[in-house]
Design an enzyme around this catalytic site. Structure first.
Site, PDB file in Angstrom:
ATOM      1  N   ASN A 152       0.801  -1.348  -0.109  1.00 29.62           N
ATOM      2  CA  ASN A 152      -0.013   0.043  -0.024  1.00 29.62           C
ATOM      3  C   ASN A 152       0.743   1.169  -0.042  1.00 29.62           C
ATOM      4  OD1 ASN A 152       0.537   0.841   2.790  1.00 29.62           O
ATOM      5  ND2 ASN A 152      -0.468  -1.413   3.144  1.00 29.62           N
TER       6      ASN A 152
ATOM      7  N   PHE B  79      -4.078   2.956  14.870  1.00 31.65           N
ATOM      8  CA  PHE B  79      -4.342   3.925  14.061  1.00 31.65           C
ATOM      9  C   PHE B  79      -5.651   3.290  13.005  1.00 31.65           C
ATOM     10  CE2 PHE B  79      -1.598   7.641  13.458  1.00 31.65           C
ATOM     11  CZ  PHE B  79      -1.143   7.533  14.557  1.00 31.65           C
TER      12      PHE B  79
END
Ligand code: PMT
Length: 412
Positions: free
Chosen positions: A218, A335
């Site tokens: 990613n 997160f």
């Protein structure tokens, strides 16, 4: 951070003296009031004028002559101040870069026979010493003995780097780059509210191999996680940074563990878990990996149908695993990068993964999330409190995050 700080830059005679000019520039750019004190031999390498112009101050090269200056705020013509004492008294920090074997020997043994060494006898502010010399000189037992003494005296010794030296040899003795010395000066002025706390941080993406040349990954650059590692280290924490593949340099002073896949990240995190007080999982972990990474490169001609299917299997959810394993006295933060419904998804993850907090990271807007230097986040704590943080630099976000975590880990 250095606005108005009074810093003395001591420069000794070595080829690396040219780097002190760049250090001076960085200190000035950060708003410090820098005064330069040189040894006589330093001036063989860099001229007094360079230091004077860049520091916008007089340069102390000698104990006598101009250096017996009249005190600036005195009306009494008999009230003379001695400049090397004035400078020492005023200083918030002193950096000696490069520090030669000569100044190291003098400071370790209380010898004051020139402007710099005499001033140093009167300094009470924190001192950073950056040795730089030929490898044999640096490894000389007397030099090492003197460095040990200075370290015991509370002086911060910045180890020299290893590499090619001016004397055409290679080894330890290179002056660290000005940016690194500057970074250590910044640390001097940071509050140490995480002193000796052990922080485990994951950052960057993971890479899941398809074949020897291809992978699934990613866009995480590692910037957010690295910024938290940097902020925590500056605030006195002992930081372990488990990082997926990124192209940025790790912050100074952290224990870096490089990993590639989610599986490797899980292993590294779990190995370090027991010894950590605070765990912050910033990494963007690939949720799936190919069922089998092919041993050889997949060739185009193998795809007779014109399409290619890759079977994916779920990766371990590292955060969830840690949530199950963590002790009561450990603080766990995750997160969550979301484009919508931030509050719902973030709160769901706190519950599901047994977290103490989650940082909701808004992605898909300019200047926030993956790759950006800035970030827009919202903090959610398990007690229900939330804090909406405006868009700011990732290092500032990191400090804000630590500001909120610290009272929760140090109370009682
Ligand atoms: O690296 P940058 O370019 O600076 O970008 C920063 C960031 C956007 C990557 C970062 O701020 C961020 O938001 N990270 C979380 C990315 C994400 O989408 O996480 P997630 O929703 O897939 O997972 C939530 C949490 O679970 C994360 O703490 C993640 O580390 C963890 N997780 C997820 C999957 C998995 N298999 N294991 C995990 O531990």
């Amino acid at each position: 951070m250095l606005k108005g700080k009074r810093i003395i830059l001591g420069v000794c005679g070595g080829i690396a003296a040219y780097k002190s000019v760049e250090l001076l520039r960085l200190l000035k750019k950060a708003g410090a009031n820098v005064k330069v004190a040189t040894t006589k031999s330093a001036l063989e390498f860099v001229g007094e004028m360079t230091f004077s112009v860049l520091s916008e101050n007089d340069v102390m090269t000698d104990l006598f002559g101009d250096n017996l200056a009249k005190s600036a705020n005195s009306n009494n013509s008999k009230d003379f101040s001695v400049r090397h004492i004035e400078w020492a008294k005023e200083a918030d920090a002193v950096v000696i870069a490069p520090a030669t074997a000569n100044i190291i020997g003098k400071l370790a043994n209380g010898i004051a026979d020139d402007a710099l060494s005499t001033m140093m006898m009167a300094v009470t502010a924190p001192i950073i010493l950056c040795p730089s010399m030929n490898t044999q000189m640096y490894e000389n037992r007397a030099v090492q003995r003197n460095l040990d003494i200075l370290e015991q005296d509370g002086i911060l010794i910045l180890e020299p780097g290893t590499g090619e030296l001016a004397c055409k040899t290679s080894g330890a003795g290179r002056l660290p780059e000005p940016e690194i010395i500057f970074d250590r000066v910044l640390k001097l002025f940071c509050q140490k509210d995480l002193k000796d706390k052990k922080i485990l941080i994951s950052a960057g993406p993971t890479r899941e191999s398809i074949d020897p040349v291809r992978y699934i990954s990613n866009h995480s650059s590692g910037k957010m996680g690295y910024a938290i590692a940097e902020a925590a280290e500056k605030r006195g924490a002992l930081v372990t940074l488990v990082s997926g593949p990124v192209s940025i340099s790790p912050p100074f002073g952290v224990n870096l563990i490089n990993v590639e896949s989610a599986k490797e990240m899980a292993d590294a995190m779990i190995k370090e878990l027991d010894d950590s007080d605070i765990i912050i999982k910033v990494a963007a972990v690939a949720d799936y990996r190919p069922l089998m990474a092919q041993e050889n490169k997949i060739k185009k001609c193998q795809r007779e149908t014109g399409s290619l299917s890759i079977d994916l299997v779920e990766n371990p959810d590292i955060l969830q695993m840690i949530g199950k394993m963590k002790r009561e006295d450990q603080f766990l933060a995750g997160f969550a990068a979301e484009t919508q419904n931030l509050d719902n998804y973030a709160l769901e993850k706190i519950e599901k993964k047994n977290l103490d907090m989650i940082v909701g990271n808004i992605v898909g807007i300019k200047g926030s999330g993956f790759q950006a230097d800035t970030n827009k986040v919202k903090f959610f704590f398990k007690d229900g409190s939330t804090y909406d943080i405006p868009l700011m630099d990732k290092l500032q976000v990191a400090h804000k995050l630590l500001d909120h975590i610290i009272p929760r880990v140090t109370k009682g």
